[in-house]
Write a protein that holds these residues in place. Structure first.
Motif, PDB file in Angstrom:
ATOM      1  N   PHE A 124       0.921  -1.044   0.237  1.00  0.00           N
ATOM      2  CA  PHE A 124      -0.156  -0.192   0.034  1.00  0.00           C
ATOM      3  C   PHE A 124       0.731   1.321   0.161  1.00  0.00           C
ATOM      4  O   PHE A 124       0.580   2.064  -0.695  1.00  0.00           O
ATOM      5  CB  PHE A 124      -0.980  -0.109   1.242  1.00  0.00           C
ATOM      6  N   HIS A 125       2.131   1.258   0.679  1.00  0.00           N
ATOM      7  CA  HIS A 125       2.809   2.260   0.786  1.00  0.00           C
ATOM      8  C   HIS A 125       3.501   2.467  -0.681  1.00  0.00           C
ATOM      9  O   HIS A 125       3.487   3.874  -1.146  1.00  0.00           O
ATOM     10  CB  HIS A 125       4.067   1.983   1.556  1.00  0.00           C
ATOM     11  N   TYR A 126       3.800   1.518  -1.477  1.00  0.00           N
ATOM     12  CA  TYR A 126       4.167   1.715  -2.870  1.00  0.00           C
ATOM     13  C   TYR A 126       3.260   2.041  -3.826  1.00  0.00           C
ATOM     14  O   TYR A 126       3.272   3.224  -4.621  1.00  0.00           O
ATOM     15  CB  TYR A 126       4.544   0.312  -3.277  1.00  0.00           C
ATOM     16  N   LEU A 127       1.927   1.696  -3.391  1.00  0.00           N
ATOM     17  CA  LEU A 127       0.806   2.209  -4.024  1.00  0.00           C
ATOM     18  C   LEU A 127       0.704   3.864  -4.023  1.00  0.00           C
ATOM     19  O   LEU A 127       0.326   4.462  -4.974  1.00  0.00           O
ATOM     20  CB  LEU A 127      -0.526   1.421  -3.590  1.00  0.00           C
ATOM     21  N   PHE A 128       0.656   4.233  -3.024  1.00  0.00           N
ATOM     22  CA  PHE A 128       0.439   5.490  -2.749  1.00  0.00           C
ATOM     23  C   PHE A 128       1.663   6.331  -3.187  1.00  0.00           C
ATOM     24  O   PHE A 128       1.312   7.748  -3.619  1.00  0.00           O
ATOM     25  CB  PHE A 128       0.180   6.084  -1.161  1.00  0.00           C
ATOM     26  N   SER A 129       2.714   6.064  -3.257  1.00  0.00           N
ATOM     27  CA  SER A 129       4.095   6.531  -3.737  1.00  0.00           C
ATOM     28  C   SER A 129       4.269   6.316  -5.346  1.00  0.00           C
ATOM     29  O   SER A 129       4.715   7.630  -6.003  1.00  0.00           O
ATOM     30  CB  SER A 129       5.333   6.131  -3.361  1.00  0.00           C
ATOM     31  N   LYS A 130       3.512   5.667  -5.984  1.00  0.00           N
ATOM     32  CA  LYS A 130       3.710   5.356  -7.485  1.00  0.00           C
ATOM     33  C   LYS A 130       2.198   5.705  -8.225  1.00  0.00           C
ATOM     34  O   LYS A 130       2.343   5.836  -9.413  1.00  0.00           O
ATOM     35  CB  LYS A 130       4.006   4.182  -7.861  1.00  0.00           C
TER      36      LYS A 130
END
Length: 276
Positions: free
Chosen positions: A58-64
């Motif tokens: 989810f962190h990757y999702l929000f950053s990308k």
């Protein structure tokens, strides 16, 4: 007789368990995949994750991605305008068809029914040319205009509710000199609130999940909605099912919450507005 009833009861529960498994297993696989790393997912696809608090995907999702800054605001804008317009047009159409008798009444109702059975893809060439002519292509208002039209299900639900509203209310208002629009706005529309809640929930779910219209009429990156956002996200991450699963979970959380809290209104409205 008692032995037979036990067998029937046993088969009934077995069939219900099988049906529940078929329905719940796909969401389960998506949820657990969203909590795993890529290596863990490849090693054990259906096993429970080792760390249920793993939020790396989810962190990757929000950053990308631009879900929170672009996709969700665009989706909310389209939903608000289209649902409000759909409710107003739907109640007006149902009011005219349910309260007045005129020569083309059956023809208009039949035209709505005919339009409902025509596949959407067969009319897209003409619709696309109209949208281009109106200079709405590649604008956020394109899906709003296409969603504004009241669908047949909404009209039928409203018609069934209008039939239960006593016509004596209209007659009393007319004796006091009230216009037809005031009767609609001050009497009919408030009494249609249960049906309106049902129609609003159904339209919100439909617009939120629709992919075809936003994909066709809004190809710009800054016009992406949640359905096209996940499509664009899958391309460069096709081999990372854990990231795709996190995207799916995040997108469907709002609509699942909406359905769980308001499902009684959906069932009540559909049951009261059912057509034989």
């Amino acid at each position: 007789m008692r032995e037979e009833s036990r067998v029937v009861t046993f088969l009934k529960y077995v069939s219900l368990l099988i049906a529940a498994f078929v329905v719940l297993f796909p969401p389960y696989t998506v949820l657990i995949a969203s909590l795993k790393s890529k290596e863990e997912y490849l090693a054990s696809r259906f096993a429970f994750p080792s760390n249920i608090f793993n939020m790396d995907n989810f962190h990757y999702l929000f950053s990308k991605t631009k879900l929170l800054t672009t996709a969700y605001p665009n989706t909310l804008y389209i939903i608000v305008l289209s649902v409000i317009g759909n409710i107003i047009l739907g109640t007006m159409v149902a009011y005219a068809l349910g309260r007045f008798d005129f020569k083309l009444k059956k023809f208009i109702l039949g035209a709505f029914m005919l339009a409902a059975v025509i596949p959407l893809v067969t009319t897209q060439v003409a619709t696309f040319r109209v949208m281009k002519m109106l200079h709405l292509y590649n604008t956020i208002n394109a899906p709003v205009v296409l969603y504004l039209g009241a669908d047949v299900v909404s009209i039928m639900i409203y018609l069934q509710f209008i039939k239960n509203i006593p016509y004596a209310l209209d007659e009393s208002a007319m004796l006091e000199g009230t216009s037809l629009f005031r009767i609609y706005w001050n009497i009919i529309f408030p009494l249609l609130m249960p049906a309106t809640v049902t129609v609003a929930i159904m339209r919100i779910i439909y617009v939120y999940n629709d992919f075809y219209i936003p994909f066709l009429y809004m190809p710009k990156q800054k016009l992406q909605v949640v359905s096209t956002a996940i499509f664009q996200f899958v391309g460069p991450n096709a081999a990372s099912w854990n990231l795709i699963s996190a995207m799916i979970v995040f997108i469907f959380i709002p609509i699942i919450i909406l359905f769980l809290f308001l499902q009684k209104y959906i069932y009540a409205g559909v049951a009261n507005g059912a057509v034989k």
